[in-house]
Scaffold this motif. Sequence first.
Motif, PDB file in Angstrom:
ATOM      1  N   THR A  42      43.788   6.489   9.602  1.00  0.00           N
ATOM      2  CA  THR A  42      43.262   6.699   8.249  1.00  0.00           C
ATOM      3  C   THR A  42      42.082   5.779   7.916  1.00  0.00           C
ATOM      4  O   THR A  42      41.166   6.215   7.215  1.00  0.00           O
ATOM      5  N   PRO A  43      42.030   4.538   8.408  1.00  0.00           N
ATOM      6  CA  PRO A  43      40.862   3.705   8.118  1.00  0.00           C
ATOM      7  C   PRO A  43      39.530   4.318   8.583  1.00  0.00           C
ATOM      8  O   PRO A  43      38.466   3.864   8.150  1.00  0.00           O
ATOM      9  N   GLN A  44      39.569   5.363   9.401  1.00  0.00           N
ATOM     10  CA  GLN A  44      38.331   6.043   9.782  1.00  0.00           C
ATOM     11  C   GLN A  44      37.625   6.636   8.567  1.00  0.00           C
ATOM     12  O   GLN A  44      36.417   6.895   8.611  1.00  0.00           O
ATOM     13  N   TYR A  45      38.358   6.857   7.472  1.00  0.00           N
ATOM     14  CA  TYR A  45      37.726   7.345   6.247  1.00  0.00           C
ATOM     15  C   TYR A  45      36.525   6.464   5.869  1.00  0.00           C
ATOM     16  O   TYR A  45      35.496   6.959   5.429  1.00  0.00           O
ATOM     17  N   LEU A  48      33.634   7.278   8.082  1.00  0.00           N
ATOM     18  CA  LEU A  48      33.136   8.616   7.756  1.00  0.00           C
ATOM     19  C   LEU A  48      32.273   8.555   6.493  1.00  0.00           C
ATOM     20  O   LEU A  48      31.215   9.180   6.421  1.00  0.00           O
ATOM     21  N   GLU A  49      32.728   7.795   5.506  1.00  0.00           N
ATOM     22  CA  GLU A  49      31.947   7.650   4.281  1.00  0.00           C
ATOM     23  C   GLU A  49      30.623   6.943   4.554  1.00  0.00           C
ATOM     24  O   GLU A  49      29.590   7.303   3.981  1.00  0.00           O
ATOM     25  N   GLU A  50      30.624   5.959   5.448  1.00  0.00           N
ATOM     26  CA  GLU A  50      29.373   5.291   5.820  1.00  0.00           C
ATOM     27  C   GLU A  50      28.395   6.290   6.439  1.00  0.00           C
ATOM     28  O   GLU A  50      27.198   6.266   6.128  1.00  0.00           O
ATOM     29  N   LEU A  51      28.900   7.157   7.312  1.00  0.00           N
ATOM     30  CA  LEU A  51      28.034   8.192   7.898  1.00  0.00           C
ATOM     31  C   LEU A  51      27.480   9.101   6.805  1.00  0.00           C
ATOM     32  O   LEU A  51      26.295   9.442   6.809  1.00  0.00           O
ATOM     33  N   GLN A  52      28.345   9.504   5.880  1.00  0.00           N
ATOM     34  CA  GLN A  52      27.922  10.373   4.787  1.00  0.00           C
ATOM     35  C   GLN A  52      26.781   9.726   4.008  1.00  0.00           C
ATOM     36  O   GLN A  52      25.753  10.350   3.755  1.00  0.00           O
ATOM     37  N   ARG A  53      26.953   8.479   3.654  1.00  0.00           N
ATOM     38  CA  ARG A  53      25.935   7.777   2.865  1.00  0.00           C
ATOM     39  C   ARG A  53      24.653   7.540   3.665  1.00  0.00           C
ATOM     40  O   ARG A  53      23.561   7.607   3.113  1.00  0.00           O
ATOM     41  N   SER A  54      24.784   7.282   4.952  1.00  0.00           N
ATOM     42  CA  SER A  54      23.613   6.997   5.793  1.00  0.00           C
ATOM     43  C   SER A  54      22.758   8.227   6.064  1.00  0.00           C
ATOM     44  O   SER A  54      21.535   8.117   6.150  1.00  0.00           O
ATOM     45  N   GLY A  59      20.297  15.874   5.421  1.00  0.00           N
ATOM     46  CA  GLY A  59      20.943  17.171   5.591  1.00  0.00           C
ATOM     47  C   GLY A  59      22.273  17.108   6.309  1.00  0.00           C
ATOM     48  O   GLY A  59      22.739  18.096   6.862  1.00  0.00           O
ATOM     49  N   PHE A  60      22.928  15.960   6.285  1.00  0.00           N
ATOM     50  CA  PHE A  60      24.204  15.754   6.972  1.00  0.00           C
ATOM     51  C   PHE A  60      25.333  15.709   5.956  1.00  0.00           C
ATOM     52  O   PHE A  60      25.189  15.126   4.882  1.00  0.00           O
ATOM     53  N   THR A  61      26.461  16.318   6.315  1.00  0.00           N
ATOM     54  CA  THR A  61      27.657  16.287   5.473  1.00  0.00           C
ATOM     55  C   THR A  61      28.896  16.088   6.332  1.00  0.00           C
ATOM     56  O   THR A  61      29.081  16.782   7.326  1.00  0.00           O
ATOM     57  N   VAL A  62      29.724  15.131   5.942  1.00  0.00           N
ATOM     58  CA  VAL A  62      31.076  15.040   6.479  1.00  0.00           C
ATOM     59  C   VAL A  62      31.891  16.021   5.649  1.00  0.00           C
ATOM     60  O   VAL A  62      31.737  16.097   4.433  1.00  0.00           O
ATOM     61  N   LEU A  63      32.757  16.778   6.291  1.00  0.00           N
ATOM     62  CA  LEU A  63      33.621  17.730   5.604  1.00  0.00           C
ATOM     63  C   LEU A  63      35.050  17.468   6.060  1.00  0.00           C
ATOM     64  O   LEU A  63      35.374  17.665   7.233  1.00  0.00           O
ATOM     65  N   ARG A 145      37.416  13.515  20.151  1.00  0.00           N
ATOM     66  CA  ARG A 145      38.857  13.370  19.957  1.00  0.00           C
ATOM     67  C   ARG A 145      39.168  12.298  18.902  1.00  0.00           C
ATOM     68  O   ARG A 145      38.316  11.488  18.543  1.00  0.00           O
ATOM     69  N   PRO A 146      40.402  12.273  18.392  1.00  0.00           N
ATOM     70  CA  PRO A 146      40.755  11.435  17.252  1.00  0.00           C
ATOM     71  C   PRO A 146      40.445   9.939  17.393  1.00  0.00           C
ATOM     72  O   PRO A 146      40.025   9.307  16.433  1.00  0.00           O
ATOM     73  N   ARG A 147      40.654   9.372  18.553  1.00  0.00           N
ATOM     74  CA  ARG A 147      40.457   7.927  18.699  1.00  0.00           C
ATOM     75  C   ARG A 147      38.985   7.532  18.831  1.00  0.00           C
ATOM     76  O   ARG A 147      38.665   6.352  18.818  1.00  0.00           O
ATOM     77  N   THR A 148      38.107   8.525  18.923  1.00  0.00           N
ATOM     78  CA  THR A 148      36.678   8.228  18.915  1.00  0.00           C
ATOM     79  C   THR A 148      36.292   7.904  17.480  1.00  0.00           C
ATOM     80  O   THR A 148      36.409   8.741  16.588  1.00  0.00           O
ATOM     81  N   GLU A 149      35.873   6.676  17.258  1.00  0.00           N
ATOM     82  CA  GLU A 149      35.516   6.231  15.908  1.00  0.00           C
ATOM     83  C   GLU A 149      34.288   6.982  15.409  1.00  0.00           C
ATOM     84  O   GLU A 149      33.395   7.314  16.199  1.00  0.00           O
ATOM     85  N   PRO A 150      34.207   7.230  14.114  1.00  0.00           N
ATOM     86  CA  PRO A 150      33.056   7.943  13.567  1.00  0.00           C
ATOM     87  C   PRO A 150      31.712   7.269  13.847  1.00  0.00           C
ATOM     88  O   PRO A 150      30.687   7.938  13.917  1.00  0.00           O
ATOM     89  N   ASP A 151      31.719   5.935  14.004  1.00  0.00           N
ATOM     90  CA  ASP A 151      30.468   5.232  14.276  1.00  0.00           C
ATOM     91  C   ASP A 151      30.282   4.897  15.752  1.00  0.00           C
ATOM     92  O   ASP A 151      29.416   4.086  16.109  1.00  0.00           O
TER      93      ASP A 151
END
Length: 164
Positions: A42-45, A48-54, A59-63, A145-151
């Motif tokens: 869950t801490p990946q949220y 993910l939010e950092e990616l969204q803001r960056s 033209g990028f969206t986390v969904l 896959r899930p364990r790949t961190e968003p960053d």
Amino acid sequence: MTLRDIPLTTIDGRATSLADYLGDEPQNTVLLVNVASRCGLTPQYAKLEELQRSYAERGFTVLGVPCNQFNGQEPGTASEIVEFCSATYGVTFPLLEKAEVNGEGRHPLYVELTAVPDAQGEAGDVQWNFEKFLLAPDGSITRFRPRTEPDAPEVVAAIEAALA
């Protein structure tokens, strides 16, 4: 029907589709993630939010797609999920309604996405919460896959390439 046209519903009950997020702009890119509030990942949220803001201005969206199929780790109602995401991680990216990603009740979106192989060439069921699918403007899909961190470098590189 294309992937872009599969009917979806936002977490607050509005009809939508990937076309609404991918739009008509040539650079629009979506990182689709099945999410859960009570998971070790869950801490990946936050990332993910950092990616969204960056990348949002490019033209990028986390969904996010809440899913309760993995040890009941997303038991909340729509309003509880929204409150948790906002209060705990400051999530601003859109969320869809809770959906099944595996099994007989698999959402049609995930019927298509699970056919996509990961970097090791393996397609099939979503392994756990926080599996990621990057939908690029050229129609290509990259699966993480899930364990790949968003960053992780490979995720950021794929986002950068899609937005180029």
